[in-house]
Each structure stands twice: as structure tokens, then as C-alpha cells.
Design an enzyme around this catalytic site. Sequence first.
Site, PDB file in Angstrom:
ATOM      1  N   ASN A 196      45.048  49.780   1.884  1.00 51.33           N
ATOM      2  CA  ASN A 196      45.600  48.669   2.200  1.00 51.33           C
ATOM      3  C   ASN A 196      45.057  47.646   1.589  1.00 51.33           C
ATOM      4  O   ASN A 196      44.632  47.225   0.779  1.00 51.33           O
ATOM      5  CB  ASN A 196      47.152  48.437   2.534  1.00 51.33           C
ATOM      6  CG  ASN A 196      47.570  49.871   2.590  1.00 51.33           C
ATOM      7  OD1 ASN A 196      47.844  51.221   1.436  1.00 51.33           O
ATOM      8  ND2 ASN A 196      48.683  50.423   3.454  1.00 51.33           N
TER       9      ASN A 196
ATOM     10  N   THR B 240      53.010  24.763 -43.033  1.00 53.33           N
ATOM     11  CA  THR B 240      53.733  24.594 -42.200  1.00 53.33           C
ATOM     12  C   THR B 240      55.204  25.535 -43.459  1.00 53.33           C
ATOM     13  O   THR B 240      54.518  25.706 -44.846  1.00 53.33           O
ATOM     14  CB  THR B 240      55.456  23.406 -42.016  1.00 53.33           C
ATOM     15  OG1 THR B 240      55.680  22.678 -43.248  1.00 53.33           O
ATOM     16  CG2 THR B 240      54.441  22.143 -41.381  1.00 53.33           C
ATOM     17  N   HIS B 241      55.124  26.225 -42.436  1.00 49.51           N
ATOM     18  CA  HIS B 241      56.223  27.862 -43.291  1.00 49.51           C
ATOM     19  C   HIS B 241      55.451  28.070 -44.081  1.00 49.51           C
ATOM     20  O   HIS B 241      56.033  28.954 -44.945  1.00 49.51           O
ATOM     21  CB  HIS B 241      57.694  27.033 -43.362  1.00 49.51           C
ATOM     22  CG  HIS B 241      58.480  26.380 -42.795  1.00 49.51           C
ATOM     23  ND1 HIS B 241      59.010  26.797 -41.532  1.00 49.51           N
ATOM     24  CD2 HIS B 241      58.360  24.991 -42.758  1.00 49.51           C
ATOM     25  CE1 HIS B 241      59.792  25.793 -40.990  1.00 49.51           C
ATOM     26  NE2 HIS B 241      59.001  24.542 -41.701  1.00 49.51           N
TER      27      HIS B 241
ATOM     28  N   LYS C   8      46.043  48.941 -11.364  1.00 48.33           N
ATOM     29  CA  LYS C   8      44.931  48.603 -11.937  1.00 48.33           C
ATOM     30  C   LYS C   8      44.690  48.972 -13.596  1.00 48.33           C
ATOM     31  O   LYS C   8      43.752  48.395 -14.616  1.00 48.33           O
ATOM     32  CB  LYS C   8      43.488  49.803 -11.778  1.00 48.33           C
ATOM     33  CG  LYS C   8      43.308  49.530  -9.860  1.00 48.33           C
ATOM     34  CD  LYS C   8      42.792  50.782  -8.947  1.00 48.33           C
ATOM     35  CE  LYS C   8      43.088  50.241  -7.364  1.00 48.33           C
ATOM     36  NZ  LYS C   8      44.862  50.217  -6.756  1.00 48.33           N
TER      37      LYS C   8
ATOM     38  N   GLU D 204      41.286  41.397 -39.061  1.00 46.78           N
ATOM     39  CA  GLU D 204      43.085  41.775 -38.512  1.00 46.78           C
ATOM     40  C   GLU D 204      42.563  42.322 -36.767  1.00 46.78           C
ATOM     41  O   GLU D 204      43.937  42.793 -36.307  1.00 46.78           O
ATOM     42  CB  GLU D 204      43.086  43.077 -39.645  1.00 46.78           C
ATOM     43  CG  GLU D 204      43.238  42.846 -40.750  1.00 46.78           C
ATOM     44  CD  GLU D 204      42.704  44.128 -41.936  1.00 46.78           C
ATOM     45  OE1 GLU D 204      42.407  44.704 -40.740  1.00 46.78           O
ATOM     46  OE2 GLU D 204      43.425  43.763 -43.045  1.00 46.78           O
TER      47      GLU D 204
ATOM     48  N   GLN E 122      49.057  51.614  -6.920  1.00 44.39           N
ATOM     49  CA  GLN E 122      47.605  51.912  -7.426  1.00 44.39           C
ATOM     50  C   GLN E 122      48.187  51.732  -9.384  1.00 44.39           C
ATOM     51  O   GLN E 122      46.759  51.847  -9.860  1.00 44.39           O
ATOM     52  CB  GLN E 122      48.135  53.536  -7.413  1.00 44.39           C
ATOM     53  CG  GLN E 122      47.383  54.609  -8.207  1.00 44.39           C
ATOM     54  CD  GLN E 122      46.682  55.544  -7.519  1.00 44.39           C
ATOM     55  OE1 GLN E 122      46.527  55.803  -6.539  1.00 44.39           O
ATOM     56  NE2 GLN E 122      47.119  57.122  -8.485  1.00 44.39           N
TER      57      GLN E 122
ATOM     58  N   ASN F 227      38.099  44.582 -46.450  1.00 45.92           N
ATOM     59  CA  ASN F 227      38.513  44.939 -45.909  1.00 45.92           C
ATOM     60  C   ASN F 227      37.666  43.668 -44.662  1.00 45.92           C
ATOM     61  O   ASN F 227      36.956  44.141 -43.513  1.00 45.92           O
ATOM     62  CB  ASN F 227      39.830  45.649 -45.281  1.00 45.92           C
ATOM     63  CG  ASN F 227      39.626  46.472 -46.404  1.00 45.92           C
ATOM     64  OD1 ASN F 227      39.812  46.080 -47.849  1.00 45.92           O
ATOM     65  ND2 ASN F 227      39.410  47.853 -46.304  1.00 45.92           N
TER      66      ASN F 227
END
Length: 457
Positions: free
Chosen positions: A105, A150-151, A320, A285, A317, A280
Site C-alpha cells: 500500500n 471575437t465570436h 494508473k 486537428e 489500482q 489536411n
Amino acid sequence: MSRFRDPQDPLFQALNSSISFDYRLAPYDLEQSLAHARMLAHSGIIATEDLEQIERGLAQVREEIDEDRFAVAEDDEDIHMAIERRLTELIGAVGGKLHTARSRNDQVATDVAMLVRAHALEAQALLRELMATLVELAERHLDWPLPGYTHLQRAQPVYLSHHLLAYFWKLRRDVQRFKYCMTATDDLPLGAGALAGVNFDTSRMFVAQELGFGGIAENSLDAVSNRDFVLDYLSAAATCAGHLSQLGGEIVLWSTSEFGFCRVSDSFASGSSLMPQKKNPDAAELLRAKAPRVVGDLTTLHGVLHGLPLTYNKDLQEDKEPLFDAIDTVELSLRVARGMLGEIEFDRERMAEAASDELVAATDVADALVRTGVPFREAHGIVGGVVRASIERGKRLSELTDDELAELAPQLPPADFRALLEQRQWLESKASEGGTALARVRDQLAQARHVLEEALA
């Protein structure tokens, strides 16, 4: 034989075993075991001869792991048992003395804390490399104008250097968050035993100093159940991944034919399987898409810990795999972001053309009216009327006649109005601290360089 040692159901063994993923804790377990063994000898719990054999055996185990020769046995439940089992094979019964005065532990909690410390440091190093790349880009594109949004609507022009440095400061905050992980992992769990301490007069500070911890966990119950430091790392990683997602998202937009502000290197892009004209921006992305994955890792551990009673439960456990996934995802993303930005190309003419839209000068015109004594709200309405009139009449702002301007904005002489439509005026008028005027961007660059130099000192 105890009923707990009866052969287990293969399905349960598959569920219970963690060695398929906790193998990566091996370097930390070896380092911890070596420090623990030295403490046992220092405290007179094992003989010096025992320590010498344990050190020799652990060195051989490390060599096998480093050379990928370490063999996992069928009944090795986790990497901690596998290392102890192999140590005993190498040096005999003395290997069994290594586990004196510790439990899996507190052993596991310590290994995970050490791993978090190591990768919090790695994240900081990778972030600083990316920050340095942003500074280099900003210096090369110091006075290149582009629209600020903005927007996702054109709002006010800025310099590309100013825009790039916005990410520098986001990443600096990420460095600070990962730095906190070092504080969160500074108390050594080892020595707490299973939950209540151990029956030996051990020197926990000896181990702490050997392993670089600043102190010891003061409460044994908290020591074995604490995973706050994992949450802290995951939280920092999630925010960092979010920043990289924003960066990737903007590069995706900017590299489209609709924007045309930048070109991603072929090293970080791909072609279409059907349409030969397409390139691309795959790396950007994927940076955009990785953030929710890391947020999911954080959410997973919050779910595991929610309502969990003290102290150790097998649920822990499950700390992890999300941690390992977040580490791998963020570190790879930081490396890719740096590589992609190191090879990106910007289109100065295309950005300048987009930034030359006269409508983005509206705020400057409103501010000019304010300087004549017009209240800002009134000035805002006047300029809104000028913009509407130009659109309705099918004219650019600069094409409005003197008579039209006298009608729409009598407080501002036409010559002053037209002077405000010069692009450089819009950019250089933002002279407030942190603004986009060139002098302020140079100040910001100097501060950014100072931050990087301070980090390396």
C-alpha cells in the site's frame, strides 16, 4: 494453506492483475527499494551483509529491465511482486527481507508519487521548449498585422506576434500548475505500512532524503489513501491539453483556403485519399481532439475516488491507467506542437488584407469621439449609425463623402475620420499595458525572454 492462497479463478486473475500496465513503475520501485533497504540497514533492522546482497540483486534486476530481459512470471500480480520475486531468485532468502517494514500500500503510493514528480518536471521542460518556439516566432513576425476576432467575427487588428504570445502566457500558467505537482508530492508515503504504521523503529526521513522528498506524510491513513497528487497532475494536464487544443483549432482555421493565414508543413499534414488538391492539417486537428481525452482521464479518477472509504481499496489500482494515458498524451502533444510551430509558414499579405477591413476601425472612431467630449455610449451609437449607413449605401467607410460624414458624425471632422482608417493607426493606438501597439509587444517579448531565462537559471 490459507484459503486466500487457493488457486484463483482466471477471470478474477485477469481483473486483479495490474502488471500489464504498472510495469512502467519499475524504475521508481527499484529506486525506492534501494533507499528502503539502506534505511533498514541504517536503522539496524537488517545486517550490512544483507544490504550488500540486496543492492547487488537490485542492480541485476535493473540491468535486466533496462535491457528488456526481465521475465514476468505467470503469477506475478504486479511489478512490485515481480521485482521482489526475481530478487529472491537471484540472492535467495535475503531477498525476502526487503519487504520488512513496508506494505504494497505505501510502496505503490510512493512509486506513483515518484512517477508524478518525474513527469511533472518533464512537462515543465517540454512547455518551456514550446514557449521558446513561440517567442522565436513572435520575434520573426513582430509587426505582421492580422485580424483579432471575437465570436469568430473580425473585431480589431493585432500583430501576429501579440497573438502568438497569448499562448506563451497560457503555457506559462501550465508550467506553474505542473510546478504545484512538485509540492503536492513532497511528503513521502513510505513507512505508513498497510495503514497504521509499522512495528519497527524506522527512519522515514532517511528514505525521504534519499529519494528527494521534502518531508514525510504525517498520517499513515492519509498516506496510503492519498491520490490528490495524481488529481493535481491530471488537472494540470487537462488544462494544458485544452490550451494545445485551442492552438490546434486556430491553426486548422487559419490553414483553410477561407482564411489562408498559414501553411502547415508537410511533416505535420497529410493528403486526401480521394482529393489530390487537399492538404489536411492532421497534427493540429489531433491537438484539438486530444483535450477531451485528458479531461476524461481526470474525470475517471475523480469517479474512482468519489465516496471511497479510508484507507486502501483495490479501486485505487484504477489510478494508473488514466494517469499513464494523460502523461503520454500531453507529452506527445507538446512535442508535436513544438515541431509543427517550428515549421509553420504565415502569409503576410493574406493576413494584412484581412486586417485592412475598415470596419475594424469602428472602436477607434468611437474613442476619437469620446476625446471630443461625447459620452462613450453616445459615441458607440453614432459610429454604429455610420457603419450601418455605409453598408446600406454600398460604400466603404473611406468612401463616405464629407457631407455624409457631417450628417452622420458632425462631432468629428472628416479629415480626422479618414486618418483613423489607416491600418497602422488602429494597431498603434492600443498603447495600454498588455496592448498590441508595437512598443508594448516589444515590452512583452522582453518579459517573455526574462521568464525563460529565469526558468533556466
